[in-house]
Design an enzyme around this catalytic site. Sequence first.
Site, PDB file in Angstrom:
ATOM      1  N   CYS A   1       3.323   3.965  -9.538  1.00  0.00           N
ATOM      2  CA  CYS A   1       3.067   3.515  -7.889  1.00  0.00           C
ATOM      3  C   CYS A   1       1.795   2.505  -7.766  1.00  0.00           C
ATOM      4  O   CYS A   1       2.009   1.309  -7.945  1.00  0.00           O
ATOM      5  CB  CYS A   1       3.006   4.789  -7.211  1.00  0.00           C
ATOM      6  SG  CYS A   1       3.371   4.461  -5.555  1.00  0.00           S
TER       7      CYS A   1
ATOM      8  N   HIS B   1       8.228   6.847  -9.032  1.00  0.00           N
ATOM      9  CA  HIS B   1       7.626   8.344  -9.665  1.00  0.00           C
ATOM     10  C   HIS B   1       8.493   8.707 -10.683  1.00  0.00           C
ATOM     11  O   HIS B   1       9.047   9.839 -10.388  1.00  0.00           O
ATOM     12  CB  HIS B   1       7.089   9.041  -8.348  1.00  0.00           C
ATOM     13  CG  HIS B   1       6.131   8.661  -7.674  1.00  0.00           C
ATOM     14  ND1 HIS B   1       4.749   8.825  -7.737  1.00  0.00           N
ATOM     15  CD2 HIS B   1       6.101   7.653  -6.470  1.00  0.00           C
ATOM     16  CE1 HIS B   1       4.079   8.322  -6.979  1.00  0.00           C
ATOM     17  NE2 HIS B   1       4.802   7.492  -6.121  1.00  0.00           N
TER      18      HIS B   1
ATOM     19  N   GLU C   1       7.768  10.942 -12.844  1.00  0.00           N
ATOM     20  CA  GLU C   1       7.588  12.338 -13.263  1.00  0.00           C
ATOM     21  C   GLU C   1       8.289  13.298 -12.318  1.00  0.00           C
ATOM     22  O   GLU C   1       8.189  14.354 -12.604  1.00  0.00           O
ATOM     23  CB  GLU C   1       5.764  12.618 -12.880  1.00  0.00           C
ATOM     24  CG  GLU C   1       5.627  12.455 -11.569  1.00  0.00           C
ATOM     25  CD  GLU C   1       4.987  10.968 -10.968  1.00  0.00           C
ATOM     26  OE1 GLU C   1       4.642  10.853  -9.888  1.00  0.00           O
ATOM     27  OE2 GLU C   1       5.202  10.172 -11.818  1.00  0.00           O
TER      28      GLU C   1
END
Length: 534
Positions: A381, A508, A510
């Site tokens: 990001c 993102h 994750e």
Amino acid sequence: MTKYIFVTGGVVSSIGKGIVAASLGRLLKNRGLKVTIQKFDPYINIDPGTMSPYQHGEVYVTDDGAETDLDLGHYERFIDINLNKYSNVTTGKIYSEVLRKERKGEYLGATVQVIPHITDALKEKIKRAASTTDSDVIITEVGGTVGDIESLPFLEALRQMKADVGSENVMYIHTTLLPYLKAAGEMKTKPTQHSVKELRGLGIQPNMLVIRTEEPVEQGIKNKLAQFCDVNSEAVIESRDVEHLYQIPLNLQAQSMDQIVCDHLKLNAPQADMTEWSAMVDKVMNLRKTTKIALVGKYVELPDAYLSVVEALKHSGYANDTAIDLKWVNANDVTVENAADLLGDADGIIVPGGFGQRGTEGKIQAIRYARENDVPMLGICLGMQLTCVEFARHVLNMEGANSFELEPSTKYPIIDIMRDQIDIEDMGGTLRLGLYPCKLKPGSKAAMAYNNQEVVQRRHRHRYEFNNKFRSEFEAAGFVFSGVSPDNRLVEIVELKEKKFFVAAQYHPELQSRPNRPEELYTAFVTAAIKNSN
């Protein structure tokens, strides 16, 4: 008929209600049941999107773009499901909706009150979360503790659900702390007794107690709690501190928690097969290698601000039989002079997201160090945006290059505001949020990480993007735009191909990592870091 499980907490907050709820969800899912889960947060914010990470930890984004509590990350990782906007409900969201209806005249002139209007809205959210996912079971966790003034409407809604859907379809689970006094050499049950008394005073009789403890609990203590709290002794479940969170579902199963729940709710489901989960836990407990990753962030004093990042790194470590030795580096401390001292012992560097100017120059220096010394680096990001800024400054010699967000007067706005964001004034809920496709460049490191897929879908949370006016200059200098939106307009992934691993993503990754199914870009990064350590 959908079954409803409500998880409340007593004595203290942050007791692990979310982990208990997520663990139970995993056990029920492995019994073949379709499970969904939601979190009630009694704060007045509409959502945590505008809250400081120091106050709330990370903001977890769902596929449909809801900005939610970090507990939803635990839910998704444990149960391996994708949740939606109905999975996180706040006081602010409920009151906002009720007041909007009142202004439209939908209550036909009635006096709008907590009961029935607020409680009805809460119950509708519970039922909607279940119906939109066609679930057999919905687990609802209420944030905070019994006795908090903010929680009263939520608990009243939970009480009413029993009458609405029938007692055989509702189960109340109360989690409490069982403190151990070393001086006295005994566990004290009184706080739990008083917490249950408070809950019963609100009209809710718990069917199960989950007691958080540091020490093993003797059966006599469980019998005492059962007697004074009016639950069956076998329904007093011990949740002892563990080395790894993923042990908890197995510990709860060993005490027949899921069977007791199924018996109470009259759910005819086979025993949960936890073989794969158990094997994963066994592997986690016996990792043979270690690699050091430096996380360069601006909120490192509160690790919960990067919870999903840390978990994704761990998951990718598990896949490589490697423990992650995480080195927390405050971005404010990093300079061109000391970058080698702070980062020189790291096998890999990760630069995660964030908002605001503070710490950005330190992140840029960390990225520069990784690029110039060929240390595997993953940017996320804001980390991706600053990767572009660093390249512009130190390779393309664009002095003063920056993001328009950080320096509106910069001569080289490498990162600019998205066109559809220009006229937006409100901060909350207005970012580019949720799941979007990313088209991968064949032969790139990003494409190889994703097993040469043409397109991947990942979750986003940003307002700014790479400024395409500079794309040709970057490409001419060897900067690879290895992931873009399907219309080629928005840059999603950048990389330097000649480096061991120098990749940064606007999204993102994750948020879609699971302990048994690590996210591919994270795994490629961790694999490169391991190779760099050898």
